[in-house]
Scaffold this active site. Structure first.
Site, PDB file in Angstrom:
ATOM      1  N   HIS A 115       7.879  -0.432   1.536  1.00  0.00           N
ATOM      2  CA  HIS A 115       6.908  -1.075   2.375  1.00  0.00           C
ATOM      3  C   HIS A 115       7.586  -2.089   3.635  1.00  0.00           C
ATOM      4  O   HIS A 115       7.093  -3.081   3.842  1.00  0.00           O
ATOM      5  CB  HIS A 115       5.728  -2.044   1.889  1.00  0.00           C
ATOM      6  CG  HIS A 115       4.831  -0.917   1.047  1.00  0.00           C
ATOM      7  ND1 HIS A 115       3.842  -0.949   0.021  1.00  0.00           N
ATOM      8  CD2 HIS A 115       4.588   0.573   1.449  1.00  0.00           C
ATOM      9  CE1 HIS A 115       3.265  -0.007  -0.192  1.00  0.00           C
ATOM     10  NE2 HIS A 115       3.741   0.984   0.714  1.00  0.00           N
ATOM     11  N   PRO A 209      -0.838  -4.663 -17.411  1.00  0.00           N
ATOM     12  CA  PRO A 209      -1.826  -5.122 -18.474  1.00  0.00           C
ATOM     13  C   PRO A 209      -3.251  -4.277 -18.313  1.00  0.00           C
ATOM     14  O   PRO A 209      -4.145  -4.637 -19.365  1.00  0.00           O
ATOM     15  CB  PRO A 209      -1.818  -6.549 -17.947  1.00  0.00           C
ATOM     16  CG  PRO A 209      -0.769  -6.957 -17.329  1.00  0.00           C
ATOM     17  CD  PRO A 209      -0.400  -5.670 -16.515  1.00  0.00           C
TER      18      PRO A 209
END
Length: 240
Positions: A115, A209
Site C-alpha cells: 500500500h 488476538p
C-alpha cells in the site's frame, strides 16, 4: 504454542510474512479498523481518496503530517525484530499492508510495501517521487513541474503498484510457509495471498488476538500478538 508444526519446520526454506496494522499497533501506531483506530475520529472518505485530496489537499496533508510524526517516532517492536532475525535461518520475504517502514527499520532486507509508504511522496501528475526523512514544512508542497505533491500511498479506489503486486503473487505462490500477522485480510487484493500459498501446499499460520474470516483456512491459528508469538516462532528455526 507452535507444537503442531514443530516437526514440519525442518523442511521449511521459504517463509512469507503478510503483515498488517496489528503488528505496528504494538509500536504505538494506531490501527484504522480497531476500536481505537484512526478512522474513529475522521471520515476516511475525506482523507484517503484521490477525490478528497483534490477537494481539500490541505486537510489531507495536515492529517498525513500528523501520522508521519507518530511514525518517525515509532520503533520496531519484538515482532518486527523477530521477522528480521529469521533471515539468518531461511529465505524471508515480507509483504506488508503497512506504510510505516518499521520492517525495514528492524532490519528486514526484502519488504514489499503493498500500500505504498508514508515516508515517500510523489507528484500527482508527473513521475517524480522521493523519500523524505523529516517533516514537510510547506502546507501544500509542490513538485518542480508545478503540480501538488501527494503521499506515495495507495488510497481507496486506487490500484496497488502493479510491479509490487506481481512480485507479491510470485513470492506467495512459491513459499513453504505463510505467516499472517496482525491483519484480518479484508482488503482486496491482499486477501488473495493465502490462496496462492495454499496452491503451493504451504503451511498457513495466523497470528492475531482476534478471530478473522481467514481463520478457518489456516493450518495453525495463534490467538496472541506478534511481539509475544514471533520470537518463539523464530526460536523453532534456531533449533531445527
Amino acid at each position: 504454542m507452535f507444537e503442531l508444526i514443530k516437526d514440519q519446520i525442518k523442511n521449511i526454506k521459504k517463509v512469507v510474512f503478510v503483515t498488517g496494522a496489528g503488528i505496528s499497533q504494538e509500536s504505538g501506531i494506531p490501527t484504522f479498523r480497531g476500536k481505537d483506530g484512526l478512522w474513529k475520529n475522521h471520515d476516511s472518505m475525506k482523507l484517503a481518496t484521490i477525490d478528497a485530496f483534490y477537494d481539500n489537499p490541505k486537510l489531507v496533508w495536515e492529517w498525513y503530517n500528523e501520522r508521519r510524526k507518530n511514525i518517525f517516532a515509532a520503533q520496531p517492536n519484538l515482532g518486527h525484530k523477530a521477522i528480521a532475525e529469521l533471515e539468518k535461518y531461511v529465505k524471508v520475504v515480507v509483504l506488508t499492508q503497512n506504510i510505516d517502514g518499521l520492517h525495514q527499520k528492524a532490519g528486514s532486507s526484502e519488504v514489499l510495501e503493498l500500500h505504498g509508504s508514508i515516508i515517500k511522496i510523489k507528484c500527482s501528475v508527473c513521475n517524480f517521487n522521493e523519500e523524505i526523512t523529516s517533516e514537510i514544512s510547506e502546507i501544500l508542497p509542490l513538485c518542480k513541474c508545478g503540480n501538488i505533491l501527494r503521499p506515495d500511498v495507495v488510497w481507496f479506489g486506487e490500484s496497488l503498484p502493479q510491479d509490487v503486486w506481481q512480485k507479491a503473487m510470485i513470492y506467495a505462490s512459491q513459499c513453504d510457509l505463510m505467516v499472517i500477522v496482525g491483519t484480518s485480510l479484508v482488503v482486496s487484493p491482499a486477501n488473495t495471498l493465502p490462496i496462492y500459498a495454499k496452491q503451493n501446499n504451504a503451511l498457513l499460520i495466523e497470528i492475531n488476538p482476534d478471530n478473522t474470516e481467514i481463520s478457518p483456512e489456516m493450518t495453525l491459528v495463534i490467538r496472541n500478538t506478534g511481539t509475544i508469538s514471533l520470537p518463539e516462532f523464530v526460536s523453532l528455526f534456531k533449533n531445527k
